[in-house]
Design an enzyme around this catalytic site. Structure first.
Site, PDB file in Angstrom:
ATOM      1  N   ASP A  10       0.860  -1.187   0.000  1.00  0.00           N
ATOM      2  CA  ASP A  10       0.000   0.000   0.000  1.00  0.00           C
ATOM      3  C   ASP A  10       0.894   1.235   0.000  1.00  0.00           C
ATOM      4  O   ASP A  10       2.101   1.151   0.250  1.00  0.00           O
ATOM      5  CB  ASP A  10      -0.890  -0.006   1.258  1.00  0.00           C
ATOM      6  CG  ASP A  10      -1.785   1.218   1.318  1.00  0.00           C
ATOM      7  OD1 ASP A  10      -2.489   1.488   0.336  1.00  0.00           O
ATOM      8  OD2 ASP A  10      -1.760   1.941   2.332  1.00  0.00           O
ATOM      9  N   SER A  11       0.274   2.386  -0.248  1.00  0.00           N
ATOM     10  CA  SER A  11       1.024   3.636  -0.203  1.00  0.00           C
ATOM     11  C   SER A  11       1.438   4.001   1.224  1.00  0.00           C
ATOM     12  O   SER A  11       2.298   4.851   1.417  1.00  0.00           O
ATOM     13  CB  SER A  11       0.159   4.757  -0.778  1.00  0.00           C
ATOM     14  OG  SER A  11      -1.068   4.816  -0.075  1.00  0.00           O
ATOM     15  N   TYR A  42      -0.398   8.446  -2.537  1.00  0.00           N
ATOM     16  CA  TYR A  42      -0.369   8.147  -3.968  1.00  0.00           C
ATOM     17  C   TYR A  42      -1.557   8.822  -4.669  1.00  0.00           C
ATOM     18  O   TYR A  42      -1.521   9.045  -5.868  1.00  0.00           O
ATOM     19  CB  TYR A  42      -0.494   6.635  -4.210  1.00  0.00           C
ATOM     20  CG  TYR A  42       0.772   5.819  -3.987  1.00  0.00           C
ATOM     21  CD1 TYR A  42       1.899   6.347  -3.346  1.00  0.00           C
ATOM     22  CD2 TYR A  42       0.823   4.499  -4.421  1.00  0.00           C
ATOM     23  CE1 TYR A  42       3.028   5.569  -3.150  1.00  0.00           C
ATOM     24  CE2 TYR A  42       1.956   3.722  -4.233  1.00  0.00           C
ATOM     25  CZ  TYR A  42       3.059   4.250  -3.590  1.00  0.00           C
ATOM     26  OH  TYR A  42       4.186   3.483  -3.400  1.00  0.00           O
ATOM     27  N   CYS A  73      -3.653  -0.998  -2.077  1.00  0.00           N
ATOM     28  CA  CYS A  73      -3.917   0.418  -2.341  1.00  0.00           C
ATOM     29  C   CYS A  73      -4.801   0.557  -3.585  1.00  0.00           C
ATOM     30  O   CYS A  73      -4.459   0.035  -4.648  1.00  0.00           O
ATOM     31  CB  CYS A  73      -2.585   1.116  -2.567  1.00  0.00           C
ATOM     32  SG  CYS A  73      -2.715   2.852  -2.983  1.00  0.00           S
ATOM     33  N   GLU A 152      -6.706   9.825   9.122  1.00  0.00           N
ATOM     34  CA  GLU A 152      -5.384   9.663   9.743  1.00  0.00           C
ATOM     35  C   GLU A 152      -5.237  10.535  10.988  1.00  0.00           C
ATOM     36  O   GLU A 152      -4.488  10.203  11.899  1.00  0.00           O
ATOM     37  CB  GLU A 152      -4.270   9.953   8.724  1.00  0.00           C
ATOM     38  CG  GLU A 152      -4.250   8.882   7.653  1.00  0.00           C
ATOM     39  CD  GLU A 152      -2.913   8.698   6.969  1.00  0.00           C
ATOM     40  OE1 GLU A 152      -1.983   9.472   7.234  1.00  0.00           O
ATOM     41  OE2 GLU A 152      -2.820   7.758   6.149  1.00  0.00           O
ATOM     42  N   CYS A 184     -11.060   3.161  -1.419  1.00  0.00           N
ATOM     43  CA  CYS A 184      -9.818   3.664  -0.818  1.00  0.00           C
ATOM     44  C   CYS A 184      -9.603   2.888   0.476  1.00  0.00           C
ATOM     45  O   CYS A 184     -10.570   2.625   1.206  1.00  0.00           O
ATOM     46  CB  CYS A 184      -9.942   5.162  -0.530  1.00  0.00           C
ATOM     47  SG  CYS A 184      -8.535   5.844   0.367  1.00  0.00           S
ATOM     48  N   HIS A 186      -8.624   3.651   3.286  1.00  0.00           N
ATOM     49  CA  HIS A 186      -8.992   4.303   4.541  1.00  0.00           C
ATOM     50  C   HIS A 186     -10.508   4.320   4.799  1.00  0.00           C
ATOM     51  O   HIS A 186     -10.936   4.400   5.944  1.00  0.00           O
ATOM     52  CB  HIS A 186      -8.527   5.759   4.531  1.00  0.00           C
ATOM     53  CG  HIS A 186      -7.048   5.928   4.606  1.00  0.00           C
ATOM     54  ND1 HIS A 186      -6.181   5.331   3.726  1.00  0.00           N
ATOM     55  CD2 HIS A 186      -6.283   6.655   5.468  1.00  0.00           C
ATOM     56  CE1 HIS A 186      -4.939   5.677   4.033  1.00  0.00           C
ATOM     57  NE2 HIS A 186      -4.977   6.481   5.083  1.00  0.00           N
TER      58      HIS A 186
END
Ligand code: DGL
Length: 284
Positions: A10-11, A42, A73, A152, A184, A186
């Site tokens: 993943d990024s 990314y 990702c 985040e 995504c 997240h």
């Protein structure tokens, strides 16, 4: 029984939501994770750049003798899945395909929304794949670049996040979609908030769940109970709040991470660069 690990990348930390699903669905598998924390995000980068980063990570994972690669990702899956599949000697799975297949199973009115980073939406990867599988679909896409930093920062319950959800998703709600792909890594952390805004008629899709099921079909998997299952985590940088963020994403108290530096790969010379890796893998 093939004890080689599955490589996941993943990024950054987001892919740990995918690792969590893989651990749940494939408890006998060893996993090696790489998060490109030095170069995240990314989602705001060009396709060419994401392709280059993805190749460098593939190269690293192949050197770890993985038996399959999972692009956790969404931005990297959207930009680089086909490229990696073309050159990798081991199977490569991506979350974009998984999201599309899951949405096709779920939709009843054929109106599907896709949310993701700017890069993911710009590639049209979901749209192109949907078109290959079904006609007559109505697809609605929305880039949601503010979601990643809000998540985040741990602002899942804040009013600001609620306002951003409304701003980004109101059009999709008005279009009366019945299915929304959380495109995504997240976004599954915002699943409940998003669902409460959209209401009970709209189903959200976390592609990681379908992805884990797809990988289960891989004949290289360990069927026997593997008592000494190992999880290794590599990153390209250890940011200050890495441990607290990663714990939230993986729902594990603490993980040990090792920082590594990737070998650079010139995308123009990719065949020359990766073919030796293929040979090394085959020789093993
Ligand atoms: N992991 C990325 C994705 O799923 C989100 C974070 C980023 O922009 O790198 O698209």
């Amino acid at each position: 029984m093939d004890n080689r690990p599955i490589g996941v990348f993943d990024s950054g930390v987001g892919g740990l939501t995918v690792v969590k699903e893989l651990m749940r669905e494939l408890p006998n598998e060893n996993i090696i994770y790489f998060g490109d924390t030095a170069r995240v995000p990314y989602g705001s980068k060009s396709i060419k750049t994401i392709e280059r980063f993805s190749l460098e990570i593939l190269n690293f994972l192949l050197k770890q003798n993985v038996k399959a690669v999972v692009i956790a990702c969404n931005s990297a899956s959207a930009a680089a899945l086909k490229l990696l599949q073309d050159i990798s000697p081991v199977p490569v799975y991506g979350v974009v395909d998984a999201g599309v297949y899951a949405a096709l199973e779920v939709t009843r009115n054929n109106k599907i929304g896709i949310v993701g980073t700017k890069a993911t939406i710009r590639t049209n990867a979901h749209r192109n794949l949907f078109m290959e599988h079904k006609t007559g679909l109505k697809l609605f896409t929305q880039a949601c670049p503010l979601f990643v930093p809000l998540i985040e920062e741990g602002m899942l319950q804040s009013q600001i996040t609620e306002n951003v959800i409304q701003e980004y998703l109101k059009e999709l709600k008005n279009e009366k979609i019945d299915t929304l792909i959380l495109g995504c890594t997240h976004y599954p952390l915002l699943k409940e908030r998003i669902e409460s805004f959209l209401g009970p008629t709209i189903k959200t899709i976390d592609p990681a769940i379908m992805l884990a099921k797809q990988i289960k079909e891989n004949p290289l998997l360990n069927n026997a109970k593997n008592k000494t299952v190992s999880y290794k985590f590599f990153v390209s940088d250890v940011p200050e709040d890495f441990l607290s963020i990663s714990a939230r994403f993986l729902e594990m108290e603490r993980i040990n991470v090792e920082k590594i530096v990737l070998d650079e790969i010139q995308i123009e010379k990719v065949m020359e660069t990766l073919v030796p890796v293929k040979t090394i893998q085959n020789a093993n």
